[in-house]
Write an enzyme that holds these catalytic residues in place. Sequence first.
Site, PDB file in Angstrom:
ATOM      1  N   GLU A  40     -30.559  -4.282  21.507  1.00  0.00           N
ATOM      2  CA  GLU A  40     -29.971  -3.759  20.277  1.00  0.00           C
ATOM      3  C   GLU A  40     -28.476  -4.098  20.157  1.00  0.00           C
ATOM      4  O   GLU A  40     -27.781  -3.578  19.283  1.00  0.00           O
ATOM      5  CB  GLU A  40     -30.227  -2.254  20.178  1.00  0.00           C
ATOM      6  N   HIS A  91     -25.559   4.088  19.552  1.00  0.00           N
ATOM      7  CA  HIS A  91     -26.848   4.066  18.834  1.00  0.00           C
ATOM      8  C   HIS A  91     -27.831   4.975  19.558  1.00  0.00           C
ATOM      9  O   HIS A  91     -28.010   4.856  20.771  1.00  0.00           O
ATOM     10  CB  HIS A  91     -27.394   2.640  18.767  1.00  0.00           C
ATOM     11  N   HIS A  95     -31.705   7.453  19.237  1.00  0.00           N
ATOM     12  CA  HIS A  95     -32.925   7.846  18.534  1.00  0.00           C
ATOM     13  C   HIS A  95     -32.968   9.374  18.527  1.00  0.00           C
ATOM     14  O   HIS A  95     -33.957   9.977  18.934  1.00  0.00           O
ATOM     15  CB  HIS A  95     -34.168   7.298  19.233  1.00  0.00           C
ATOM     16  N   TYR A 132     -17.317  19.165   6.932  1.00  0.00           N
ATOM     17  CA  TYR A 132     -17.208  18.651   8.301  1.00  0.00           C
ATOM     18  C   TYR A 132     -17.989  17.360   8.471  1.00  0.00           C
ATOM     19  O   TYR A 132     -17.550  16.432   9.142  1.00  0.00           O
ATOM     20  CB  TYR A 132     -17.660  19.722   9.305  1.00  0.00           C
ATOM     21  N   HIS A 163     -36.128   4.631  12.435  1.00  0.00           N
ATOM     22  CA  HIS A 163     -35.703   4.175  13.768  1.00  0.00           C
ATOM     23  C   HIS A 163     -34.671   5.106  14.406  1.00  0.00           C
ATOM     24  O   HIS A 163     -34.922   5.658  15.476  1.00  0.00           O
ATOM     25  CB  HIS A 163     -35.157   2.748  13.614  1.00  0.00           C
TER      26      HIS A 163
HETATM   27 ZN   LIG Z   1     -32.979   1.865  18.713  1.00  0.00          ZN
END
Ligand SMILES: [Zn+2]
Length: 224
Positions: free
Chosen positions: A83, A102, A104, A129, A169
């Site tokens: 990724e 990144h 999940h 916020y 994703h």
């Molecule tokens: Zn991912």
Amino acid sequence: MTHLDAPTPDVGGTDLVGALLDAAHHLAGLGLSPGASGNVSIRIGDEVLVSATGTRMADLARDGLSRIDLEGRLIEGARPTKEAPLHLGFYRRSPELRCVIHLHSPSAVALSCLPPHSELSAVPPITPYFVMRVGQTPLLPYAAPGSAELGRHVERLPFPFRAALLQNHGSVCAGETVAAARDSMIELEAAAEIILKLPVGGFRPLSDEQAREVAEAHGSYWGA
Ligand SMILES: [Zn+2]
């Protein structure tokens, strides 16, 4: 030249790698990187240190980082996460960014499966916020995890943003510091969790004008 096994000072003397590893462990401890998901990176000059493939956020260590250039070519260390193109998209579009995370994380993933609030943000401006720490968070169209397409989506969106949801994703947050990216990720997950508790179509977000006012006061982005 940086060395993966040594502290990596920036101009202020901060150990950026140490801060990155702490952030990864902290986010994993909050339950935001289920299984072996999630990856982190920092930019130092024209190089990026990014989680290697097969590493876990919870016990990420210095030898679990790959050193790559802005085109994704490996300079040192193990093979980078597939990724990495997503991270490089942010660094290429915004040279001031120093950290990309990144995940999940469950609520952000759930929200990424719903239609976006608007073209500019998948997430409505539900609280000041959220707007000040995260700002507008576009929904990137689905592309296979690890595809170069995800990085291109990030690089080419024609309006400012520092966080995005990846359709079906996960989430990605960037910042000028590791702390900013980490806190943005926590706030984004909290906002997603709140939205999922609200009745569909039956809640009142901030107006675009209110959101813009907060964003302008705090250096985040809302509006084109
Ligand atoms: Zn991912």
